[in-house]
Enzyme design. Structure first.
Site, mmCIF file in Angstrom:
data_model
loop_
_atom_site.group_PDB
_atom_site.id
_atom_site.type_symbol
_atom_site.label_atom_id
_atom_site.label_comp_id
_atom_site.label_asym_id
_atom_site.label_seq_id
_atom_site.Cartn_x
_atom_site.Cartn_y
_atom_site.Cartn_z
ATOM 1 N N SER A 183 -105.126 70.752 14.520
ATOM 2 C CA SER A 183 -104.181 69.857 15.176
ATOM 3 C C SER A 183 -103.627 70.549 16.410
ATOM 4 O O SER A 183 -103.476 71.777 16.426
ATOM 5 C CB SER A 183 -103.026 69.504 14.231
ATOM 6 O OG SER A 183 -101.995 68.816 14.928
ATOM 7 N N TYR B 279 -96.214 72.424 9.188
ATOM 8 C CA TYR B 279 -97.513 71.832 9.504
ATOM 9 C C TYR B 279 -98.157 72.564 10.678
ATOM 10 O O TYR B 279 -99.345 72.931 10.621
ATOM 11 C CB TYR B 279 -97.338 70.358 9.837
ATOM 12 C CG TYR B 279 -98.625 69.649 10.167
ATOM 13 C CD1 TYR B 279 -99.587 69.409 9.200
ATOM 14 C CD2 TYR B 279 -98.875 69.203 11.467
ATOM 15 C CE1 TYR B 279 -100.771 68.755 9.503
ATOM 16 C CE2 TYR B 279 -100.054 68.544 11.787
ATOM 17 C CZ TYR B 279 -100.995 68.324 10.795
ATOM 18 O OH TYR B 279 -102.168 67.675 11.102
#
Length: 247
Positions: free
Chosen positions: A142, A156
């Site tokens: 990501s 995250y």
């Protein structure tokens, strides 16, 4: 399709929906046999296997908890046995959670690292004996590995930075075998977890240069390229696919 993956054997984690399902379908369309893992939605996984079969390739769905290292390793063994070896590993399974540091706890930290990092390590370690020389290991990371545009994304983002570090090291470890290891880092992608008309969209869409979310199929196209011989001199790279979100 060019069939540039004709005869290859691929293993895609989290392949029952969203980006993982799009990747599995694209790899099959380009000629690969594909095994996928799923956590709970067997019906969705079977639909993907049906699409793989419709492309004329062998498909297989394996239920496995990506946070369980033993289950992740077993899934790799089952895929390798069923397909007759492996050429392409795509680590797509992942979880996300957003909360500021003072509103989260260690259990949530471990939940995200368990799936997003530990599971990838366990599956990769199990795959090495089955992965042919000149194979591919691809991790769906990501852009949050290097860009956290809203509060609450620390854990995250840290998991995605961690797997980018693993990929760079593994590229060195496996380079003599011609195995390429790369990370694909999506930005805002239209999936059921983060729909283009969902709650995050009003914040995220304006931050992209293209003023739109990407699609799972666009991520799948990049994955197929990196899995092919067209990407034969790319390894240890992190490649953003984010519509200019990070610039």
């Amino acid at each position: 399709m060019s069939k540039r993956l004709e005869g290859k054997k691929a293993f895609v984690t989290g392949g029952s929906r969203g980006i993982g399902a799009a990747i599995a379908r694209r790899l099959a369309a380009e000629g690969a046999d594909v095994a996928i893992t799923f956590a709970a939605n067997g019906a969705a996984a079977n639909e993907v296997v049906g699409a793989i079969a419709a492309a004329g390739r062998q498909g297989l769905a394996i239920q496995a908890d990506a946070a369980d290292p033993a289950a992740a390793a077993t899934a790799v063994e089952k895929a390798a046995d069923a397909l007759g070896g492996l050429d392409i590993i795509v680590h797509n399974a992942g979880v996300v959670g957003y909360a500021p540091v003072d509103q989260t706890d260690y259990a949530e930290f471990r939940r995200q690292f368990g799936v997003n990092v530990d599971g990838i390590f366990a599956a990769t370690r199990a795959a090495i004996p089955h992965l042919r020389d000149h194979g591919r290991i691809l991790i769906i990371g990501s852009v949050n590995a290097h860009s956290v545009p809203t509060p609450g994304g620390a854990i995250y983002g840290a998991t995605k930075a961690a797997v980018a570090g693993l990929a760079r090291g593994w590229a060195r470890d496996l380079g003599e075998r011609g195995i390429l290891v790369n990370v694909i880092q999506p930005g805002p992608i239209d999936t059921d977890m983060n729909p283009a008309d969902g709650g995050f969209a009003p914040v995220l869409t304006p931050l992209t240069a293209l003023k739109r979310y990407g699609t799972a199929e666009e991520v799948a196209a990049l994955t197929a390229f990196l899995a092919s011989d067209d990407a034969s001199y790319i390894t240890g790279a992190t490649i953003d696919i984010d519509g200019g979100f990070s610039i």
